[in-house]
Scaffold this active site. Structure first.
Site, mmCIF file in Angstrom:
data_model
loop_
_atom_site.group_PDB
_atom_site.id
_atom_site.type_symbol
_atom_site.label_atom_id
_atom_site.label_comp_id
_atom_site.label_asym_id
_atom_site.label_seq_id
_atom_site.Cartn_x
_atom_site.Cartn_y
_atom_site.Cartn_z
ATOM 1 N N GLY A 88 0.811 -1.223 0.000
ATOM 2 C CA GLY A 88 0.000 0.000 0.000
ATOM 3 C C GLY A 88 0.841 1.269 0.000
ATOM 4 N N LEU A 89 2.132 1.146 -0.337
ATOM 5 C CA LEU A 89 2.988 2.340 -0.333
ATOM 6 C C LEU A 89 3.176 2.933 -1.734
ATOM 7 C CD1 LEU A 89 5.706 1.342 2.307
ATOM 8 C CD2 LEU A 89 3.572 2.603 2.642
ATOM 9 N N GLY A 90 2.427 2.423 -2.696
ATOM 10 C CA GLY A 90 2.439 3.042 -4.030
ATOM 11 C C GLY A 90 3.685 2.729 -4.830
ATOM 12 N N SER A 91 4.229 1.512 -4.697
ATOM 13 C CA SER A 91 5.491 1.239 -5.402
ATOM 14 C C SER A 91 5.311 1.183 -6.919
ATOM 15 C CB SER A 91 6.162 -0.025 -4.876
ATOM 16 O OG SER A 91 5.349 -1.141 -5.079
ATOM 17 N N SER A 92 4.160 0.711 -7.409
ATOM 18 C CA SER A 92 4.031 0.651 -8.874
ATOM 19 C C SER A 92 3.838 2.050 -9.447
ATOM 20 C CB SER A 92 2.914 -0.308 -9.307
ATOM 21 O OG SER A 92 1.668 0.201 -8.946
ATOM 22 N N ALA A 93 3.147 2.940 -8.714
ATOM 23 C CA ALA A 93 2.988 4.324 -9.179
ATOM 24 C C ALA A 93 4.351 5.022 -9.208
ATOM 25 C CB ALA A 93 2.039 5.080 -8.260
ATOM 26 N N ALA A 94 5.160 4.792 -8.171
ATOM 27 C CA ALA A 94 6.488 5.421 -8.117
ATOM 28 C C ALA A 94 7.357 4.899 -9.260
ATOM 29 C CB ALA A 94 7.147 5.134 -6.767
ATOM 30 N N ASP A 138 -2.191 7.431 -5.761
ATOM 31 C CA ASP A 138 -0.776 7.046 -5.678
ATOM 32 C C ASP A 138 0.071 7.810 -6.685
ATOM 33 O OD1 ASP A 138 -1.958 5.171 -4.065
ATOM 34 O OD2 ASP A 138 -0.814 3.482 -4.838
HETATM 35 O O1 PMV Z 1 -3.726 0.468 -2.515
HETATM 36 P P1 PMV Z 1 -3.648 1.076 -1.150
HETATM 37 O O2 PMV Z 1 -3.345 0.094 -0.094
HETATM 38 O O3 PMV Z 1 -2.869 2.335 -1.083
HETATM 39 O O4 PMV Z 1 -5.136 1.538 -0.724
HETATM 40 C C1 PMV Z 1 -6.090 1.865 -1.609
HETATM 41 C C2 PMV Z 1 -7.032 2.828 -0.984
HETATM 42 C C3 PMV Z 1 -8.480 2.388 -1.082
HETATM 43 O O5 PMV Z 1 -9.257 3.509 -0.689
HETATM 44 C C4 PMV Z 1 -8.744 1.242 -0.124
HETATM 45 C C5 PMV Z 1 -8.857 1.951 -2.489
HETATM 46 C C6 PMV Z 1 -8.849 3.041 -3.539
HETATM 47 O O6 PMV Z 1 -8.910 2.695 -4.732
HETATM 48 O O7 PMV Z 1 -8.830 4.229 -3.216
#
Ligand code: PMV
Length: 325
Positions: A88-94, A138
């Site tokens: 959930g730290l956005g590694s693919s976006a980075a 992200d």
């Molecule tokens: O992908 P993550 O772990 O950063 O979390 C997504 C955030 C949610 O609100 C749960 C889903 C979304 O698409 O915004």
């Protein structure tokens, strides 16, 4: 041989995860750790020293072929990530932003990079890799840096940067992407992220919340409460009131727990940092992945996370966005 190098930060969500799926605002901050990419011309296509297989890397091939329409010499690409993946730290976006910036610098060395253009490009690359569904949170946070608010509408007290649109399987969607200018008081604040070691399955968690809302419509009020807490958290952030930001994080965690997206490992880490942090909550989709704490003394919080079995990552509050190295 000229080498192009770029870095893009990861992110964590401070307020509003899950509620953002229902049109409410989400607040994300860029973190110091991220992804570094370097590219240089070579006699064959490689990624991390291995032959480049475009089918295995849909983000990269989308950016190379469809965005840049790259038809130059083969490239040697190196990727260095300081982020836990699937956390959930956005590694693919980075990764998308850093590859985009490095390719831009390689192909148009005299033109400065355009963070908004990169954010749009990476959002489409994410959507491609995720069956047409992706929020711009992200990609925008990693591109712009600082503190970003993504919402169905403009949020008062924030600076509008751009609108992101996407054609999804459910139809056209639009988000307003805004920046929060952080006061200097926030320089005293640190984010301490704790990784549970378990992957966070975003799709499954979002689907689980949708089902629970159907079965128990009274949970709707928890969603509304998250939206209210997010707005209160934003007001506290803009005023540099660290204590109030921490309290809003604690409150947000309680609501996310009622939505059923916490997990025993997340609870253990959130509880462990309690005495040492201004506030703490799970961050992102939940079910595993990471929690985040706000602290004035980050080292103590990192130690508490380690003792409780998590992997800590300390970051300043709102790192800078994608840039060339
Ligand atoms: O992908 P993550 O772990 O950063 O979390 C997504 C955030 C949610 O609100 C749960 C889903 C979304 O698409 O915004």
């Amino acid at each position: 041989m000229v080498m192009a190098r770029a870095f893009a930060p990861g992110k964590c969500i401070l307020f509003g995860e899950h509620a953002v799926v229902y049109g409410h605002p989400a607040v994300a901050v860029a973190i110091d750790s991220g992804v570094e990419v370097s590219i240089e011309e070579s006699d064959r296509w490689t990624l991390e020293g291995l032959p480049f297989d475009s089918a295995r890397h849909p983000h990269i091939s989308h950016i190379l072929d469809e965005v840049f329409r790259y038809d130059g010499p083969s490239l040697r690409m190196e990727v260095n990530s300081g982020l836990f993946s699937a956390a959930g730290l956005g590694s693919s976006a980075a990764l998308s932003n850093a590859i985009g910036a490095a390719l831009h610098s390689h192909t148009k060395p005299s033109e400065p990079i355009d963070p908004v253009g990169l954010a749009r490009m990476s959002h489409l690359a994410e959507a491609r890799a995720q069956q047409g569904r992706a929020s711009p949170t992200d990609t925008a946070t990693s591109a712009l840096g600082g503190c970003v608010v993504v919402s169905g509408e403009h949020i008062e007290g924030t600076r509008h940067v751009f609108d992101a649109t996407l054609t999804t399987p459910e139809g056209e969607r639009e988000w307003s992407v805004n920046i929060v200018d952080l006061p200097s008081d926030m320089e005293e604040a640190w984010l301490v992220i704790g990784f549970t070691g378990e992957a966070s399955p975003t799709g499954k968690m979002v689907a689980g919340v949708a089902q629970r809302l159907k079965d128990e419509p009274q949970l709707e009020k928890e969603m509304d409460a998250i939206a209210r807490i997010t707005r209160a958290g934003l007001t506290a952030l803009s005023a540099g009131n660290l204590e109030a930001v921490g309290m809003a994080m604690d409150a947000c965690h309680q609501k996310l727990r009622l939505l059923g997206v916490s997990s025993p490992s997340l609870e253990a880490l959130v509880e462990a940092v309690g005495p040492h942090a201004l506030g703490a909550k799970l961050t992102g989709a939940g079910g595993g992945g990471c929690m985040v704490a706000l602290a004035r003394e980050p080292q103590r919080v990192a130690e508490a996370i380690e003792i409780a079995g998590g992997r800590p990552l300390i970051s300043r509050f709102g790192a800078s966005g994608v840039h060339l190295l």
